[in-house]
Design a protein around this motif. Sequence first.
Motif, short mmCIF file in Angstrom:
data_model
loop_
_atom_site.label_atom_id
_atom_site.label_comp_id
_atom_site.label_asym_id
_atom_site.label_seq_id
_atom_site.Cartn_x
_atom_site.Cartn_y
_atom_site.Cartn_z
N CYS B 346 0.88 -1.17 0.00
CA CYS B 346 0.00 0.00 0.00
C CYS B 346 0.92 1.22 0.00
O CYS B 346 1.18 1.79 -1.06
N SER B 347 1.49 1.60 1.15
CA SER B 347 2.55 2.61 1.13
C SER B 347 3.71 2.08 0.30
O SER B 347 4.09 0.92 0.43
N ARG B 348 4.26 2.93 -0.56
CA ARG B 348 5.41 2.48 -1.35
C ARG B 348 6.35 3.68 -1.50
O ARG B 348 5.91 4.78 -1.83
N LYS B 349 7.63 3.45 -1.27
CA LYS B 349 8.59 4.55 -1.30
C LYS B 349 9.02 4.87 -2.74
O LYS B 349 9.04 3.99 -3.60
N PRO B 350 9.38 6.12 -2.99
CA PRO B 350 9.74 6.53 -4.36
C PRO B 350 11.19 6.20 -4.68
O PRO B 350 12.00 7.07 -4.95
N ASP B 351 11.50 4.91 -4.68
CA ASP B 351 12.90 4.51 -4.83
C ASP B 351 13.50 4.86 -6.20
O ASP B 351 14.72 4.97 -6.32
N ALA B 352 12.66 5.01 -7.19
CA ALA B 352 13.18 5.33 -8.52
C ALA B 352 13.92 6.67 -8.52
O ALA B 352 14.87 6.88 -9.29
N PHE B 353 13.49 7.58 -7.67
CA PHE B 353 14.10 8.91 -7.59
C PHE B 353 15.60 8.82 -7.30
O PHE B 353 16.42 9.56 -7.85
N LYS B 354 15.97 7.86 -6.44
CA LYS B 354 17.39 7.70 -6.08
C LYS B 354 18.25 7.33 -7.28
O LYS B 354 19.44 7.60 -7.32
#
Lengths: 483, 483
Positions: B346-354
């Motif tokens: 559900c919550s998902r971190k914006p890891d692509a930004f890194k």
Amino acid sequence: MAHLWTLLLLKQSLTMILEDAVKKATDVRQKVCEWHSPEELKELLDLELRDSGEPEARILERCRDAIRYSVKTTHPHFFNQLYAGLEPYSLVASFITDALKPSLYTYEMSPVFTLMENAVLRKLIQTVGWEEGGDGLFNAGGSMSNMYALNLARYRHFPEIKELGNSAAPRLAVFTSQECHYSISKAAALMGIGTKNVFVVPSDKRGKMTPSALEEQIESVKSEGGVPFMVNATAGTTVLGAFDPIDEIADICEKNKLWLHVDACWGGAVLMSNKHKLLMKGIHRVDSVSWNPHKMLMACLQCSAFLVRDKTHLLQRCHSARASYLFQQDKFYDLSYDTGDKSVQCSRKPDAFKFWLMWKALGTSELEQRVDRALTMARYLADEITKREGFRLVMEPEYANVCFWYIPPSLRDLPDGPEFQEKLHNVAPVVKERMMKKGSMMVGYQPHRGQANFFRMVVISPQVSRQDMDFVLDEIHSLGKDL
Amino acid sequence: MAHLWTLLLLKQSLTMILEDAVKKATDVRQKVCEWHSPEELKELLDLELRDSGEPEARILERCRDAIRYSVKTTHPHFFNQLYAGLEPYSLVASFITDALKPSLYTYEMSPVFTLMENAVLRKLIQTVGWEEGGDGLFNAGGSMSNMYALNLARYRHFPEIKELGNSAAPRLAVFTSQECHYSISKAAALMGIGTKNVFVVPSDKRGKMTPSALEEQIESVKSEGGVPFMVNATAGTTVLGAFDPIDEIADICEKNKLWLHVDACWGGAVLMSNKHKLLMKGIHRVDSVSWNPHKMLMACLQCSAFLVRDKTHLLQRCHSARASYLFQQDKFYDLSYDTGDKSVQCSRKPDAFKFWLMWKALGTSELEQRVDRALTMARYLADEITKREGFRLVMEPEYANVCFWYIPPSLRDLPDGPEFQEKLHNVAPVVKERMMKKGSMMVGYQPHRGQANFFRMVVISPQVSRQDMDFVLDEIHSLGKDL
């Protein structure tokens, strides 16, 4: 050693982050969001990745833009999700985690964070009231924790499924209320249980699971050849903030020998409060609990605990794969500290640290006060809604969710009926669109059980005041009065 | 606005983090780790969580201690896992993410990061060579990506399983090599497929799956009534760094109409290199790929992409639960930008930004050079091992894993045989214990396919030099020469 320019880059960036992503982002005079359509934003961000790199100054600009156009979830007028606000100690722990890049496979890789996770889990287990202890893990979100519960419950009933799969077992059935989080159904789909084997138990008007309906459903599933193995109760439902009656459900689970899991991702925080913990009466009797300190307790994203009462290494036995390159058996220390094989993940972040550090700084007493304060604030908001013309509570809140309709002047004289409901249904989406485009605040809305769209306010952050509550109501009226 | 003391606390902490967790942590003259047993460390850390909080100065001390006793994974002499080194741009993106606390359910919640994820996925899909595009998601680790592959493959073959569960389907079979990552087996257990329905295909001496053996196994499973649905090929195995022959496996999958997934979590980086991408010949023919930029490409933890060639919204259809409080259908923007329902989280971190930020800063060309440089360095290390007395390669490396034995002087005159192998088996664990206790470096070891424990060196970071490679060999000799 890191190059000097690396350190300079980091220093410069951090100054900018403190200014833009902390100070400005939490400033009530600033916007919560600066809305642009996907098409506009694509142009503003220049997303394409190219063969050549860009100079550092340009990259800092890009960081500034990323912050500028992002939603400020730490802003005092952000009420859109079940988390909000800025917890500085937890943020410090996040920063440390990022710089150190630890991963929680083994004690040798993450000695400090392994022990901290253990300490936090023990404290949470004590708070839940399992006197003989238990086991647990921090996960990448509550959905995963709920999935772990399903998997442990299934494994306890049918350990052979781990090797042979569900096709070697009877048709398994899990029970959960109609108000539960959608992760139960997602987990059932992924786990080969099937969404049709998630039996939806009716809830009462306040959103609480009806125990007698649960009992009936269990009997009915059994009579049709299904095999019940787990009940999921929810402590703090997503929309209404309702608490299922755990004690009564526990009686039913004991009688039927079913695993009782409590999804307390959102509501678990009441366990910190002597005043409110009765909402979860009976919690010490359950088999497992999901609890996200990143919600009401404001730990930084993500911080999701899964707790299990079992003391026979069920978590390890259910999930282990014993990779020999990671969990060597000829190590020179006590291997019980290698917790990685309890998890379905391989790399796992030390999320417990974000909670441990703030708990150390605030103490249990301050955590308790925060919960009490948030619920008092929710009470204040509900009272204001009752007092104000054009606002109507969906129901009296018992937790931090305050659900209400805004009725614009043009609808106030209409009699309740299909026409009124249809018009009312269209109000919240337009008000939401207008608040987003203005950037003044963010509050969620949804349709629910055939009712017209209503707003769901969620009160969490101790940085939020009565003034902010008043602002929300004034602003909704100001945005929607012409509808 | 955040209180002044909050900003001061953050400023002070960040100064300390830069000094201790970045500058010192990456200083080759400092220790990689400061070893303490769990019992000692518990005392040093004072883990207990109490009713009252602690003053700020004490909390800063605790942060310093957490850093001090943690493993420095960014240290030039850390080679223990499949990630290492410090990537400053990616770290800046991590810091921003922490401060903003975004979550990727919907476009309205994460406009910037939704678009960035999309941009990175498109670029990775292009790199894989799917000319007609595809779909994807960043996940909390490669294990989850591999699980997604299994779920999509199963859903494509038997969409009714989502609703009805595995017990409504035949016995499904998945094929993977004996060298594959343990997440395949963990996923099969969790997903109700069962670990015994994961058929282990033999690999050749170099660790690559043997296509003829795969074909035989598929036939044999079919003849026993099993239903093959997926093959998992590995690009860059965990221990040996081997690449399964994708092109030949793709032929077999086409013939048998099987989903072909490639676990390229570790090896995917070769696709950035014109010199090395042939290792993944045929990758454009596969159905899905897991690729972790946090490994060889040094994005900060975690950064794990899952890519799928399907263009019919399979990811969405397979995982969706359509929660009405999150994915309202009466929103004012294009709902295809609400990506949350593609995920099991559900919550998902914006890891692509890194990854996006570092890619912008470095450009594709620099990413390519890094991969080439790491493989050149691995080659150098392998050559040194061949030259030095007392060192023996397990095999010639074709990627960044260099596997080798250290043979102490006392064993050098022993003939190969059970006695020699048994003694050799005990060398690596003792050398590992000594390096940990000294804190001079961290290199992994493991038993493998009945062979004596050997070291697995993994070369990643561009901050690592030939000098560092020499150091590793000198240090192993110095730590183990008396054994």
